[in-house]
Scaffold this motif. Structure first.
Motif, PDB file in Angstrom:
ATOM      1  N   ASP A 105       0.758  -0.956  -0.096  1.00  0.00           N
ATOM      2  CA  ASP A 105      -0.129   0.013   0.013  1.00  0.00           C
ATOM      3  C   ASP A 105       0.926   1.282   0.215  1.00  0.00           C
ATOM      4  O   ASP A 105       2.245   1.149   0.395  1.00  0.00           O
ATOM      5  N   THR A 106       0.275   2.486  -0.355  1.00  0.00           N
ATOM      6  CA  THR A 106       1.164   3.695  -0.248  1.00  0.00           C
ATOM      7  C   THR A 106       1.098   3.983   1.230  1.00  0.00           C
ATOM      8  O   THR A 106       0.269   3.561   1.981  1.00  0.00           O
ATOM      9  N   TYR A 107       2.139   4.670   1.790  1.00  0.00           N
ATOM     10  CA  TYR A 107       2.253   4.999   3.219  1.00  0.00           C
ATOM     11  C   TYR A 107       1.441   6.319   3.619  1.00  0.00           C
ATOM     12  O   TYR A 107       1.459   6.284   4.651  1.00  0.00           O
ATOM     13  N   ARG A 108       1.227   7.081   2.692  1.00  0.00           N
ATOM     14  CA  ARG A 108       0.688   8.480   2.916  1.00  0.00           C
ATOM     15  C   ARG A 108      -0.870   8.396   2.495  1.00  0.00           C
ATOM     16  O   ARG A 108      -1.258   7.460   1.682  1.00  0.00           O
ATOM     17  N   PHE A 164      -4.652  11.639  -0.595  1.00  0.00           N
ATOM     18  CA  PHE A 164      -4.664  13.089  -0.991  1.00  0.00           C
ATOM     19  C   PHE A 164      -3.138  13.799  -0.967  1.00  0.00           C
ATOM     20  O   PHE A 164      -3.150  14.975  -1.756  1.00  0.00           O
ATOM     21  N   MET A 165      -2.173  13.134  -0.591  1.00  0.00           N
ATOM     22  CA  MET A 165      -0.816  13.719  -0.592  1.00  0.00           C
ATOM     23  C   MET A 165      -0.288  13.774  -2.024  1.00  0.00           C
ATOM     24  O   MET A 165      -0.420  12.816  -2.915  1.00  0.00           O
ATOM     25  N   PRO A 166       0.398  14.671  -2.450  1.00  0.00           N
ATOM     26  CA  PRO A 166       0.960  14.828  -3.712  1.00  0.00           C
ATOM     27  C   PRO A 166       2.046  13.991  -4.219  1.00  0.00           C
ATOM     28  O   PRO A 166       2.115  13.547  -5.417  1.00  0.00           O
ATOM     29  N   GLU A 167       2.795  13.446  -3.233  1.00  0.00           N
ATOM     30  CA  GLU A 167       3.839  12.583  -3.351  1.00  0.00           C
ATOM     31  C   GLU A 167       3.602  11.531  -2.313  1.00  0.00           C
ATOM     32  O   GLU A 167       3.072  11.363  -1.067  1.00  0.00           O
ATOM     33  N   GLN A 190       0.534  11.887  10.853  1.00  0.00           N
ATOM     34  CA  GLN A 190       0.758  13.113  10.233  1.00  0.00           C
ATOM     35  C   GLN A 190       0.937  12.744   8.732  1.00  0.00           C
ATOM     36  O   GLN A 190       1.733  11.909   8.327  1.00  0.00           O
ATOM     37  N   PRO A 191      -0.079  13.424   7.773  1.00  0.00           N
ATOM     38  CA  PRO A 191       0.169  13.167   6.742  1.00  0.00           C
ATOM     39  C   PRO A 191       1.377  13.055   5.733  1.00  0.00           C
ATOM     40  O   PRO A 191       1.730  12.281   4.802  1.00  0.00           O
ATOM     41  N   HIS A 192       2.371  13.765   6.448  1.00  0.00           N
ATOM     42  CA  HIS A 192       3.605  13.715   5.861  1.00  0.00           C
ATOM     43  C   HIS A 192       4.204  12.352   5.834  1.00  0.00           C
ATOM     44  O   HIS A 192       5.277  12.154   5.082  1.00  0.00           O
TER      45      HIS A 192
END
Length: 460
Positions: A358-361, A364-367, A423-425
């Protein structure tokens, strides 16, 4: 108190440094076959690949430093005999053949390991090299400069790191291993397949599932012959594993079948006043709750430190190890701890696993970046016994967290509910460590529900 130390790489260096701090009046005699101490062999591939230009950076202690502190350093000395009951050892100067006899009160065996060298015909040809110490590193650098075709035998950590280094130096590289996958002991296929793909994309030949039968050539190696083919070779580096360097103590000290010295939690051997640490001995493996041979620098440093603290009396126990390790090959950041499912089955444990990709962020995060994470746990107790991770982004520290979980006998339920920040980052509202454990819980709950359903059907 007189202390004799046999061997001075990681465990020996750690033991000496801590003894000097704890007991500055102790007399220390160190016997080392090389002319240097504390060599970081894990940096050999970085040296070969040109990432590290100054080889002196691969040492973190020196003979001169120890001698200034009063340590008697017997370099280029081989211990030829040692009577652990009489507390006497004899060593030979490898340059002059001069003999030195020493009596001691305490003996510390940190003799390390040596590469496994099977009796393959042609092993004595020029340019068939080992990869262990500083001399080997310099030999590999010198001889690889003018060669074109390099064969690495052994697809463990050192082998695959060397493959990357040689390829980046413009060599034609072949990697041979008897297993069907690289890094077979440490990682499952989902975690090795991306690395194998990267190797193949860069023109590296993967000769897996093959056994070397001969090195052929006239004086200098020219090709490697396996049970399935032949491969050009101007240089061969053997990296098929290590064995404990303990022959000196056969019949005197309790060992495992492979020669690894058995120690208790205070690094004491079966003989009073004899301690052992590092690659020459076994260590308690928390994943299996049994002694195991896990030759890692991290284990060696911890064990050497513990020898010093327990030299006079047992005061500080070894917490055991998880065999945690990490690796970076090209863009792949990889780490593992504890057992794979295959290793667990071989150890007699009944286990299952959960896997996430899976993606870790948050989306909605651009990166963002993909993370692959696997958790292995016992089916009866739900105790965590292993984990693996791979990603183009560095998530390897997550494996250190799971290492702590294994050390403390944590269950999948406890990890699922452990408090990690959001934290979304950095992550999603449900951290990937929580998520893989939640998936494991869901898997076990589904099994339990299925069992109840079958039981109900029988009753009806």
């Amino acid at each position: 108190m007189k202390v004799a130390v046999i061997g001075c790489t990681h465990a020996g260096t750690a033991a000496i440094n801590n003894i000097l701090k704890l007991y500055p009046q102790v007399e220390i005699d160190v016997f080392e076959k090389n002319d240097n101490v504390s060599f970081l062999s894990c940096g050999i591939a970085l040296y070969v690949g040109g990432v590290v230009n100054d080889a002196n950076g691969l040492f973190y202690a020196s003979v001169e430093q120890f001698e200034k502190q009063g340590v008697r350093m017997h370099m280029n000395h081989e211990v030829t005999s040692c009577d652990v009951n009489k507390k006497q050892l004899v060593a030979k100067d490898m340059k002059t053949n001069e003999i030195t006899a020493v009596d001691y009160d305490k003996l510390i065996i940190t003799s390390g390991s040596w590469p496994v060298t099977p009796p393959i015909p042609g092993s004595n040809l020029e340019n068939v090299l080992l990869c262990k110490n500083f001399a080997h590193a310099n030999e590999i650098i010198a001889r690889s400069a003018s060669v074109e075709n390099v064969v690495v035998v052994g697809a463990g950590y050192i082998g695959v790191e060397l493959v990357e280094a040689f390829e980046q130096n413009g060599k034609n590289v072949t990697l041979i291993d008897s297993e069907e996958r690289i890094l077979n002991r440490y990682l499952d296929e989902a975690f090795t397949a991306p690395v194998e793909k990267s190797f193949e994309q860069r023109g590296i030949t993967l000769a897996l599932g093959q056994t070397v039968s001969e090195f052929a050539g006239t004086d200098v190696v020219e090709k490697v012959i396996t049970d399935q083919g032949e491969y050009k070779a101007d240089l061969v580096v053997m990296c098929i594993g290590f064995r404990p360097n303990t022959q000196l103590f056969n019949g005197q000290i309790d060992m495992l079948g492979n020669g690894a010295i058995v120690v208790n939690e205070y690094m004491q051997t079966s003989v009073a006043d004899v301690y052992a640490a590092g690659d020459c001995c076994a260590v308690n493996y928390n994943a299996t709750k049994q002694p195991a041979y896990i030759p890692l620098a991290t284990n060696a440093v911890r064990m050497g430190t513990l020898v010093a603290h327990n030299l006079v009396k047992p005061v500080l126990a070894h917490p055991g190890t998880q065999g945690t390790s990490g690796l970076k090959i090209y863009n792949h950041n990889i780490a593992s701890t504890g057992l794979t499912e295959r290793a667990a089955a071989m150890s007699g444990l009944s286990v299952d696993s959960a896997y996430i990709e899976d993606t870790y962020r948050p989306e909605f995060m651009p990166e963002n970046a993909l993370i692959q994470l696997k958790l292995v746990y016992e089916t009866d107790t739900h105790r965590i016994v292993g984990a693996q991770v791979i990603s183009d982004t560095d998530f390897t520290q997550a494996i250190n967290t799971i290492s702590v979980c294994i050390a403390n006998n944590m269950t999948i339920e406890q990890l699922a509910l452990t408090d990690f920040f959001f934290q979304p980052h950095f992550n999603k509202p449900v951290n990937y460590l929580n998520q893989v454990a939640l998936d494991a819980m869901a898997k076990e709950n589904a099994k339990a529900a299925e069992g109840l359903s079958k039981e109900h059907a029988v009753l009806v």
